[in-house]
Design a protein around this motif. Structure first.
Motif, PDB file in Angstrom:
ATOM      1  N   ASP A   1       0.823  -1.180   0.000  1.00  7.53           N
ATOM      2  CA  ASP A   1       0.000   0.000   0.000  1.00  7.53           C
ATOM      3  C   ASP A   1       0.872   1.251   0.000  1.00  7.53           C
ATOM      4  OD1 ASP A   1       0.382   0.468   2.966  1.00  7.53           O
ATOM      5  OD2 ASP A   1      -1.654   1.260   2.872  1.00  7.53           O
ATOM      6  N   GLU A   2       0.300   2.354  -0.420  1.00  4.36           N
ATOM      7  CA  GLU A   2       1.074   3.570  -0.661  1.00  4.36           C
ATOM      8  C   GLU A   2       1.747   4.134   0.594  1.00  4.36           C
ATOM      9  OE1 GLU A   2       0.290   8.045  -2.362  1.00  4.36           O
ATOM     10  OE2 GLU A   2      -0.963   6.401  -3.096  1.00  4.36           O
ATOM     11  N   SER A   3       1.070   4.131   1.719  1.00  4.88           N
ATOM     12  CA  SER A   3       1.677   4.690   2.942  1.00  4.88           C
ATOM     13  C   SER A   3       2.860   3.837   3.407  1.00  4.88           C
ATOM     14  CB  SER A   3       0.641   4.851   4.048  1.00  4.88           C
ATOM     15  OG  SER A   3       0.085   3.603   4.386  1.00  4.88           O
ATOM     16  N   ARG A   4       2.774   2.539   3.233  1.00  9.83           N
ATOM     17  CA  ARG A   4       3.891   1.660   3.601  1.00  9.83           C
ATOM     18  C   ARG A   4       5.105   1.911   2.707  1.00  9.83           C
ATOM     19  NH1 ARG A   4       3.209  -4.398   5.403  1.00  9.83           N
ATOM     20  NH2 ARG A   4       1.872  -3.179   6.722  1.00  9.83           N
ATOM     21  N   ARG A   5       4.871   2.055   1.407  1.00 13.31           N
ATOM     22  CA  ARG A   5       5.968   2.345   0.476  1.00 13.31           C
ATOM     23  C   ARG A   5       6.617   3.696   0.805  1.00 13.31           C
ATOM     24  NH1 ARG A   5       2.360  -0.113  -3.083  1.00 13.31           N
ATOM     25  NH2 ARG A   5       1.574   1.901  -3.812  1.00 13.31           N
ATOM     26  N   ALA A   6       5.797   4.667   1.190  1.00 11.15           N
ATOM     27  CA  ALA A   6       6.343   5.984   1.550  1.00 11.15           C
ATOM     28  C   ALA A   6       7.212   5.883   2.801  1.00 11.15           C
ATOM     29  CB  ALA A   6       5.205   6.986   1.762  1.00 11.15           C
ATOM     30  N   LEU A   7       6.768   5.112   3.784  1.00 16.91           N
ATOM     31  CA  LEU A   7       7.554   4.923   5.007  1.00 16.91           C
ATOM     32  C   LEU A   7       8.877   4.233   4.694  1.00 16.91           C
ATOM     33  CD1 LEU A   7       7.982   4.937   8.060  1.00 16.91           C
ATOM     34  CD2 LEU A   7       6.636   2.828   8.166  1.00 16.91           C
ATOM     35  N   ILE A   8       8.833   3.191   3.889  1.00 20.04           N
ATOM     36  CA  ILE A   8      10.062   2.477   3.510  1.00 20.04           C
ATOM     37  C   ILE A   8      11.019   3.420   2.798  1.00 20.04           C
ATOM     38  CG2 ILE A   8      10.973   0.685   1.966  1.00 20.04           C
ATOM     39  CD1 ILE A   8       8.475  -0.995   2.737  1.00 20.04           C
ATOM     40  N   LYS A   9      10.508   4.238   1.889  1.00 18.35           N
ATOM     41  CA  LYS A   9      11.376   5.182   1.180  1.00 18.35           C
ATOM     42  C   LYS A   9      12.029   6.163   2.141  1.00 18.35           C
ATOM     43  CE  LYS A   9      11.837   8.391  -2.607  1.00 18.35           C
ATOM     44  NZ  LYS A   9      13.064   8.822  -2.047  1.00 18.35           N
ATOM     45  N   LYS A  10      11.281   6.681   3.108  1.00 16.82           N
ATOM     46  CA  LYS A  10      11.851   7.614   4.092  1.00 16.82           C
ATOM     47  C   LYS A  10      12.962   6.946   4.900  1.00 16.82           C
ATOM     48  CE  LYS A  10       8.008  10.759   4.642  1.00 16.82           C
ATOM     49  NZ  LYS A  10       7.073  11.406   5.542  1.00 16.82           N
ATOM     50  N   LEU A  11      12.736   5.720   5.306  1.00 16.10           N
ATOM     51  CA  LEU A  11      13.761   5.000   6.064  1.00 16.10           C
ATOM     52  C   LEU A  11      14.995   4.733   5.205  1.00 16.10           C
ATOM     53  CD1 LEU A  11      11.465   2.541   8.020  1.00 16.10           C
ATOM     54  CD2 LEU A  11      12.800   4.437   8.974  1.00 16.10           C
TER      55      LEU A  11
END
Length: 108
Positions: A1-11
């Motif tokens: 899902d999009e919010s999970r991908r965004a979190l992974i990218k930030k990390l």
């Protein structure tokens, strides 16, 4: 899902490496191989065994690969604790061994 991908990218942007480890959160069963205790020599990984033994083995293999030879992954069966959404770290307190010359806070 999009919010999970965004979190992974930030990390990843701050140099974290994300490694998928199998886990499960169901209504009456939790399976979290990361709720363990890491020391310099080992990672005490919670495991469930039985029906979930294959997940335990996959998680141990992935963690061993990522940790490398620095620390050994040791599976501790604690399915009953995980059934209640806890595991090894939830059940114990771990403190480093005292070192010569280490300064500890006085109880007073």
């Amino acid at each position: 899902d999009e919010s999970r991908r965004a979190l992974i990218k930030k990390l990843e942007d701050v140099r974290f490496r994300i490694v998928p480890i199998p886990s499960l959160a169901e209504e009456n069963r939790g399976l979290n191989h990361l709720n363990g205790i890491q020391t310099a020599e080992s990672f005490l990984m919670p495991g469930s065994g039985g029906f979930f033994e294959e997940y335990d083995e996959i998680a141990a293999a992935r963690l061993s690969k990522e940790i490398g030879s620095e620390a050994k992954v040791v599976t501790i069966l604690c399915g009953e604790s995980q059934r209640r959404f806890g595991a090894i770290r939830c059940a114990v307190s771990a403190y480093p061994a005292e070192r010569a010359g280490a300064v500890r806070n006085s109880p007073n």
